[in-house]
Write an enzyme that holds these catalytic residues in place. Structure first.
Site, PDB file in Angstrom:
ATOM      1  N   HIS A 109       1.019  -1.397   0.366  1.00 40.87           N
ATOM      2  CA  HIS A 109      -0.069  -0.050  -0.188  1.00 40.87           C
ATOM      3  C   HIS A 109       0.396   1.108   0.077  1.00 40.87           C
ATOM      4  CE1 HIS A 109       0.998   0.281   3.645  1.00 40.87           C
ATOM      5  NE2 HIS A 109       0.804  -0.941   4.001  1.00 40.87           N
ATOM      6  N   HIS A 121      -0.257   4.204   5.219  1.00 43.38           N
ATOM      7  CA  HIS A 121       0.037   3.928   6.414  1.00 43.38           C
ATOM      8  C   HIS A 121       1.892   3.788   6.193  1.00 43.38           C
ATOM      9  CE1 HIS A 121      -1.217  -0.014   6.237  1.00 43.38           C
ATOM     10  NE2 HIS A 121       0.510  -0.276   7.401  1.00 43.38           N
ATOM     11  N   GLU A 140       6.128   2.074   2.838  1.00 42.20           N
ATOM     12  CA  GLU A 140       7.706  -0.012   3.339  1.00 42.20           C
ATOM     13  C   GLU A 140       7.931  -0.704   1.995  1.00 42.20           C
ATOM     14  OE1 GLU A 140       3.623  -1.493   4.701  1.00 42.20           O
ATOM     15  OE2 GLU A 140       3.681  -0.106   6.646  1.00 42.20           O
TER      16      GLU A 140
HETATM   17 ZN   LIG Z   1      -0.700  -4.058   6.870  1.00 47.04          ZN
END
Ligand SMILES: [Zn+2]
Length: 283
Positions: A109, A121, A140
């Site tokens: 994401h 996030h 990430e």
């Molecule tokens: Zn996650």
């Protein structure tokens, strides 16, 4: 390099899985969580199957979402080993040091603060406002791609919403991206049918293990600095307790190192210690 990648490590998150755009799908107590777990397991299997069709023989799946007990173990392709568990020391990176040729990041994401990404996030929505690597906001995908590079592995496939795919392509040349949805907001998206996503992953994984031979690992160079901007100054107070951190702002703490694994561990330590600033009755 071998003619094709024969061992694949898969980190699979949940927010970027096809069909998902709501907290009720990614939180354990959510009303649609059980269905979302099925989609996640199917996407892992599509990747394993596609990679095997391309010649890969060894597979490891690291369940990388929330409590990290999401994949239905019975239903996972038996050719893969499965890494699960809450508070795995290396979290989304657990097992990446196992000598794999290439990595897939599936169901990923957008970064915290992305203007248009589903469930954006970075590591912890309850603690991290923004994460910066050498001054640049990152998610990430970037943090884990450099960890792969630290261990000499390429990243050859990334899947998630359109924002995630763009982050991957801007970072890694030759990466195969599989778009699962177009984000229209933090909690909304235009979805492809889950079966179409799984088919695209199967086909993409086959291409990825071949493309991996033309890619180079994203090896972190020189000294790098990670900066975490927390939601509150109290969280930064906690993170600053970790030796050799630097208070870089009212709510921000930085850590610099020439060793990327050390940097990654410091980031995880800060993420984990920050919530200690919140009184238990408010969590
Ligand atoms: Zn996650």
């Amino acid at each position: 390099m071998p003619k094709r990648a024969t061992s694949v490590w898969i980190s699979i998150d949940m927010e970027g899985i096809g069909g998902i755009a709501a907290y009720s799908q990614v939180m354990m107590q959510g009303i649609e969580y059980e269905r979302a777990r099925q989609w996640m397991t199917h996407e892992a299997n599509a990747c394993i199957d596609g990679a095997a069709n391309g010649g890969a023989r060894r597979f490891c799946v690291n369940d990388s979402h929330g409590a990290m007990h999401n994949i239905f173990a019975d239903d996972l392709d038996p050719r893969a080993e499965l890494v699960v568990g809450t508070a795995k020391p290396w979290s989304m990176g657990q097992g990446i040091d196992g000598g794999y040729d290439t990595c897939f990041f599936v169901g990923y994401h957008g970064r915290a603060g992305h203007p248009k990404a589903v469930l954006d996030h970075t590591y912890a929505s309850r603690a991290i406002f923004e994460c910066r690597l050498n001054g640049k906001p990152v998610g990430e995908t970037t943090l884990n791609a450099y960890l792969a590079g630290h261990f000499g592995a390429t990243v050859s496939l990334v899947s998630g919403d359109d924002a995630t795919c763009r982050e991957a392509r801007a970072l890694v040349s030759n990466v195969v991206t599989v778009k699962t949805k177009d984000a229209t907001g933090r909690f909304s998206a235009k979805m492809l049918h889950p079966s179409r996503v799984q088919e695209a992953l199967r086909e993409g994984a086959t291409r990825a293990v071949e493309a991996a031979t033309r890619s180079k690992p994203l090896v972190p160079k020189g000294s790098n600095e990670i900066e975490l901007v927390f939601l509150t100054s109290a969280m930064a107070d906690m993170a600053e307790l970790i030796p050799t951190t630097r208070r870089s702002g009212p709510r921000a703490v930085s850590y610099a190192s020439r060793d990327y694994l050390e940097l990654y561990k410091a980031m995880l330590a800060m993420v984990r210690i920050a919530p200690a600033a919140v009184p238990p009755e408010q969590t």
